[in-house]
Design a protein around this motif. Structure first.
Motif, PDB file in Angstrom:
ATOM      1  N   TYR A  81       0.810  -1.200   0.000  1.00  0.00           N
ATOM      2  CA  TYR A  81       0.000   0.000   0.000  1.00  0.00           C
ATOM      3  C   TYR A  81       0.855   1.268   0.000  1.00  0.00           C
ATOM      4  N   GLY A  82       0.399   2.254  -0.745  1.00  0.00           N
ATOM      5  CA  GLY A  82       1.069   3.547  -0.784  1.00  0.00           C
ATOM      6  C   GLY A  82       0.707   4.388   0.425  1.00  0.00           C
ATOM      7  N   LYS A  83       1.008   5.682   0.315  1.00  0.00           N
ATOM      8  CA  LYS A  83       0.722   6.582   1.431  1.00  0.00           C
ATOM      9  C   LYS A  83      -0.777   6.827   1.546  1.00  0.00           C
ATOM     10  N   SER A  84      -1.199   7.274   2.708  1.00  0.00           N
ATOM     11  CA  SER A  84      -2.614   7.516   2.943  1.00  0.00           C
ATOM     12  C   SER A  84      -3.095   8.688   2.102  1.00  0.00           C
ATOM     13  N   VAL A  85      -4.288   8.556   1.561  1.00  0.00           N
ATOM     14  CA  VAL A  85      -4.886   9.653   0.808  1.00  0.00           C
ATOM     15  C   VAL A  85      -5.597  10.630   1.738  1.00  0.00           C
ATOM     16  N   LEU A  86      -5.675  10.291   3.021  1.00  0.00           N
ATOM     17  CA  LEU A  86      -6.276  11.177   4.011  1.00  0.00           C
ATOM     18  C   LEU A  86      -5.200  11.929   4.765  1.00  0.00           C
ATOM     19  N   SER A  87      -5.461  13.181   5.067  1.00  0.00           N
ATOM     20  CA  SER A  87      -4.586  13.907   5.980  1.00  0.00           C
ATOM     21  C   SER A  87      -4.894  13.446   7.406  1.00  0.00           C
ATOM     22  N   SER A  88      -4.189  14.006   8.369  1.00  0.00           N
ATOM     23  CA  SER A  88      -4.379  13.564   9.755  1.00  0.00           C
ATOM     24  C   SER A  88      -5.787  13.855  10.257  1.00  0.00           C
ATOM     25  N   GLY A  89      -6.477  14.815   9.627  1.00  0.00           N
ATOM     26  CA  GLY A  89      -7.841  15.092  10.033  1.00  0.00           C
ATOM     27  C   GLY A  89      -8.813  13.979   9.696  1.00  0.00           C
ATOM     28  N   GLY A  90      -8.499  13.199   8.663  1.00  0.00           N
ATOM     29  CA  GLY A  90      -9.317  12.058   8.294  1.00  0.00           C
ATOM     30  C   GLY A  90     -10.722  12.433   7.873  1.00  0.00           C
ATOM     31  N   MET A  91     -11.661  11.533   8.131  1.00  0.00           N
ATOM     32  CA  MET A  91     -13.075  11.773   7.851  1.00  0.00           C
ATOM     33  C   MET A  91     -13.821  11.716   9.170  1.00  0.00           C
ATOM     34  N   THR A  92     -14.571  12.775   9.470  1.00  0.00           N
ATOM     35  CA  THR A  92     -15.211  12.897  10.778  1.00  0.00           C
ATOM     36  C   THR A  92     -16.667  13.324  10.645  1.00  0.00           C
ATOM     37  N   LEU A  93     -17.407  13.097  11.741  1.00  0.00           N
ATOM     38  CA  LEU A  93     -18.721  13.697  11.926  1.00  0.00           C
ATOM     39  C   LEU A  93     -18.512  15.026  12.638  1.00  0.00           C
ATOM     40  N   GLU A  94     -19.144  16.107  12.146  1.00  0.00           N
ATOM     41  CA  GLU A  94     -18.899  17.426  12.711  1.00  0.00           C
ATOM     42  C   GLU A  94     -20.187  18.220  12.881  1.00  0.00           C
ATOM     43  N   ARG A  95     -20.109  19.130  13.856  1.00  0.00           N
ATOM     44  CA  ARG A  95     -21.124  20.187  14.008  1.00  0.00           C
ATOM     45  C   ARG A  95     -20.402  21.523  14.025  1.00  0.00           C
ATOM     46  N   LEU A  96     -20.839  22.424  13.165  1.00  0.00           N
ATOM     47  CA  LEU A  96     -20.314  23.782  13.162  1.00  0.00           C
ATOM     48  C   LEU A  96     -21.339  24.658  13.855  1.00  0.00           C
ATOM     49  N   ASP A  97     -21.001  25.137  15.061  1.00  0.00           N
ATOM     50  CA  ASP A  97     -22.012  25.862  15.832  1.00  0.00           C
ATOM     51  C   ASP A  97     -22.108  27.319  15.397  1.00  0.00           C
ATOM     52  N   ALA A  98     -22.973  28.055  16.041  1.00  0.00           N
ATOM     53  CA  ALA A  98     -23.246  29.427  15.644  1.00  0.00           C
ATOM     54  C   ALA A  98     -22.043  30.338  15.820  1.00  0.00           C
ATOM     55  N   GLU A  99     -21.096  29.955  16.685  1.00  0.00           N
ATOM     56  CA  GLU A  99     -19.901  30.770  16.946  1.00  0.00           C
ATOM     57  C   GLU A  99     -18.703  30.283  16.149  1.00  0.00           C
ATOM     58  N   ASP A 100     -18.924  29.449  15.146  1.00  0.00           N
ATOM     59  CA  ASP A 100     -17.873  28.912  14.276  1.00  0.00           C
ATOM     60  C   ASP A 100     -16.939  27.930  14.978  1.00  0.00           C
TER      61      ASP A 100
END
Length: 830
Positions: A81-100
């Motif tokens: 396998y080659g290098k990861s196509v994801l950065s360290s942030g990867g794939m996540t579940l997120e909420r962006l709140d009203a205050e960013d």
């Protein structure tokens, strides 16, 4: 519609099981993909992570910091396998709140994993306990299902979740952070691409940064997107990493493509699936979420999403238009160069989505480079001199219906601005057509190559009805050329150069007349395809007349080894021993074999001819020989000349030069650098002072592979399989499928189109008898599922050159046929 992929077939079979064995799960503290070489699927699980791998693809899900943390590939399927196509942030579940503030599953506490299916052929893992924040701050909860089949490049990912309390937020989303630098969105309404987003000017608007990333938000449909390429400086642009994603059909508040020139945990590119909430400014690159207002979201809100995600350790998407790129295919280095050449460069030229050229308009236009973030030849689009002839041909050869329809929008854009003389725009400045080259000259090339591109579209898609409806416009464009034919000289009197605009060429020039021969032959075939047999016969007669006159009047009677640059009405001539014009003449079969041999000997004796395919001329075009003294193209190679060089070598049987000096060096360059410069120097080094990330050489490389080396040539009423070198190969790219094995006496193929076609297959055993047929054929991946109802059968004897010709159906209203050809002594099945 295609038959089920390996992944789908395995899943369907295993879902029937009521008892699941876990013998293939390795419970260990391992987190390395290298422990699973394939081809069997294995699961590696620990308290901190769970890994699924099959030798082609490896995915890791972190449980202590819940996210997809690693995604790697070995395109060859050997588990390296080659290098990861994801950065360290990867794939996540997120909420962006009203205050960013971004609340992420990676910071919300651990999740748990359950292996629900595990066998050598298929594995499935369910991840429970994902949430956006810990403790009483939790608002979103989600469950993920990740699965992988043996032989699959794509990982299947699905998620379902819900909102646990009323909240105010800007967005609930999935966020993907990718390492590849250039992102491509294939939206329903057009293509968006970006590399190296930064706070620089893009045309008339300023690109602004928000967290060092540009955002392209849209509610338009987005079935496919991908990212590829590296972050290095010039001649270090290959990333050897790409990721392709197919989105399932589900409700969505919109999507956001991300791009940055900085990289880091958020990646150089990325993607946000907005499950609920608001969006940044839509359908243009913007500063992102900073100015977006929050919305009220109610408890009980729920969602479901799914993706097929394919990593690759090369710079092309490992998914095609119908699923994963087939594992049984042409040579890896050829496939890499072809798909990189198509999906890395010409697709990125497309500016066809909303506001792609100017705000408030959606137009079918192409730049000359990818966006990074500005374009080469800034604010100039849709050159057909022959620029877009090459880039559209490469995309048409992809067998990707989406890209083929994008090509049609570009063609019709130029066609809409034909003037009352039948002249096509040379290019567009912004959205305004202009009819002269950048040099100020009038060229024949735009009409010639635009018409030929239209014909290519009809051939490669089999869309004869479009050709029939568009033919009046094509005839008008052709009349602009036909009116140049001088009745006494029987040659076209040209106002300028065919395809090198700064070179002063006019009157009875070899480049235009040699090109006219092939043009007239092609146009005759198009007329015949729509039933105009009389018109086709006339055009073939005119083509023969121009060919005869070119061979007689433009031949150098002094050296007797090439065609001169131009003949003037007073009988004088100019001669720079133009390689482009001479190779065009050979590509269209104007000289007899002995004369062609002398032309090639003269060309091959040149000092710079094949530093790369192919140099412009033997004699130098100086300041007095070029428009405005522009000598920029006087001492360089051009991919467009290389294309006609390749056609000439195949026509006259010079495989060694084609392989060793034309195609293989370009295959190496595309695979080494991904993106290429506009020109090469005499010694084969890239001209780094010429436009970077240019379309020409990657496009020509893909064209040479498809049309010349593997010899897959679709006509209006014909299909030819005429390999130039390979004796046995499998070719499965887009909707074109060919299994060719000359030593075994077995060929089968499937191509787009309906009705009967004349089939030509070369390279077979001379004098042998072959059975042929056309019908439903095999249904295993990647062959067809919806198949024709034809049942053609027959027998044919190969001629002394090993060529057979026969007529069968290639498809009908139900779908394409599989055409099968086998030695008579072999068992014959269709």
């Amino acid at each position: 519609v295609r038959s089920p992929s390996p992944q789908a077939s395995a899943r369907n079979m295993l879902e029937l099981r009521t008892v699941v064995a876990f013998v293939c799960v390795v419970w260990a503290w391992a987190d390395s993909c290298q422990e699973v070489p394939g081809p069997k699927v294995r699961v590696l699980a620990s308290e901190k992570s769970v890994i699924l791998a099959n030798g082609l693809t490896c995915i890791a899900v972190s449980l202590d910091r819940p996210r997809i943390s690693d995604l790697r590939a070995d395109f060859t399927g050997k588990g390296q396998y080659g290098k990861s196509v994801l950065s360290s942030g990867g794939m996540t579940l997120e909420r962006l709140d009203a205050e960013d503030t971004v609340l992420s599953s990676a910071d919300a506490g651990s999740a748990s994993a359950k292996v629900t299916i595990s066998s050598d052929n298929f594995a499935e893992v369910v991840i429970n306990g994902l949430r956006d924040a810990a403790g009483n701050s939790t608002a979103m909860v989600e469950t993920w299902t990740v699965s992988l089949a043996a032989g699959a490049r794509s990982v299947s990912f699905s998620a379902h979740g819900s909102l646990q309390r009323d909240i105010s937020a800007k967005a609930l989303r999935h966020s993907f952070a990718f390492e590849p630098t250039s992102i491509y969105g294939l939206f329903d309404r057009g293509v968006v691409q970006m590399k190296g987003y930064s706070a620089k000017h893009l045309s008339s608007r300023r690109l602004r940064t928000d967290g060092l990333a540009g955002h392209y938000a849209s509610k338009d449909g987005l079935a496919r997107f991908y990212a590829l390429g590296g972050s290095g400086e010039d001649l270090d642009t290959a990333g050897n990493a790409s990721v392709a994603v197919r989105r399932g059909i589900h409700a969505s508040a919109g999507v956001v493509l991300l791009n940055s020139d900085r990289g880091g945990p958020s990646g150089f590119s990325g993607f946000q699936e907005v499950l609920a909430g608001n969006l940044p400014e839509q359908n243009m690159w913007s500063n992102g979420w900073a100015g977006v207002s929050a919305v009220q979201l109610s408890k009980g809100l729920s969602w479901k999403v799914s993706y097929e995600i394919a990593p690759n350790n090369f710079d092309f998407p490992a998914q095609g238009p119908f699923g994963d790129v087939a594992t049984k295919n042409i040579a890896d280095r050829d496939l890499q160069a072809m798909l990189t050449g198509i999906y890395g460069s010409p697709v990125g030229q497309l500016c066809t989505h909303d506001n792609g050229v100017v705000k408030g308009q959606r137009v079918g236009q192409m730049a000359t480079t990818i966006a990074r973030p500005n374009y080469g030849y800034e604010n100039n689009y849709n050159f057909f001199d022959p620029d877009n002839y090459l880039s559209t041909a490469a995309m048409l050869f992809s067998g990707d219906p989406y890209l083929q329809e994008q090509v049609r929008t570009v063609l019709e854009r130029n066609g809409a601005y034909m003037n009352d003389k039948g002249q096509l725009p040379h290019h567009f400045v912004g959205v305004v057509p202009t009819y002269q080259a950048l040099s100020g000259e009038t060229q024949t090339g735009p009409n010639v190559f635009w018409v030929l591109s239209c014909l290519n579209y009809a051939k490669l898609t089999g869309n004869i009805e479009w050709l029939r409806g568009y033919m009046p416009r094509l005839r008008n464009a052709s009349a602009f050329l036909f009116e140049m034919i001088h009745p006494e000289f029987r040659l076209l009197k040209s106002p300028g150069s065919l395809m090198i605009d700064v070179f002063i060429r006019n009157n009875f020039a070899t480049d235009t007349n040699a090109m006219a021969v092939g043009f007239l032959q092609d146009f005759a075939d198009a007329e015949e395809a729509i039933g105009n047999v009389t018109g086709a016969t006339h055009l073939r007669n005119v083509a023969a007349m121009v060919a005869e006159a070119t061979d007689a009047m433009l031949w150098s009677n002094g050296t007797k080894d090439h065609y001169v640059t131009q003949l003037n009405p007073d009988g004088t001539s100019r001669d720079f021993v133009d390689y482009d014009a001479n190779l065009i003449a050979l590509a269209h079969g104007i000289p007899a074999a002995e004369r062609a041999k002398r032309v090639l000997a003269r060309i091959d004796g040149g000092r710079c001819i094949h530093g790369r395919a192919t140099f412009v001329s033997e004699l130098y075009y100086g300041k007095h020989d070029t428009t405005g003294g522009n000598i920029g193209d006087s001492w360089c190679t051009m991919g467009r000349i290389g294309w006609f060089d390749a056609l000439a070598r195949k026509r006259y049987g010079d495989q060694a030069t084609f392989d060793n000096l034309l195609l293989d060096p370009l295959v190496g360059d595309v695979n080494r650098w991904t993106w290429l410069h506009e020109r090469y120097q005499c010694d084969g080094r890239p001209m780094q002072n010429r436009t970077s990330h240019y379309f020409e050489y990657p496009s020509v490389t893909a064209m040479m592979l498809h049309f010349v080396r593997y010899g897959i040539q679709l006509g209006f009423g014909s299909v030819k399989v005429t390999p130039f070198g390979p004796k046995a190969f499998a070719y499965h790219v887009g909707n074109i499928h060919v299994d060719y094995d000359a030593p075994a006496g077995a060929v089968r193929f499937s191509v787009p189109g309906e009705g009967r076609r004349e089939i030509t297959v070369e390279g077979l055993a001379p004098g042998k008898t072959y059975n042929y047929g056309a019908g439903p054929g095999a249904s295993s991946w990647p062959w067809l599922e919806n198949k024709c109802a034809a049942g053609d059968k027959g027998r044919v004897i190969a001629d002394r050159d090993g060529t057979v010709n026969f007529v069968v159906h290639v498809g009908d209203a139900r779908g394409p046929c599989v055409v099968d050809l086998r030695l008579a002594e072999l068992e014959f099945t269709v």
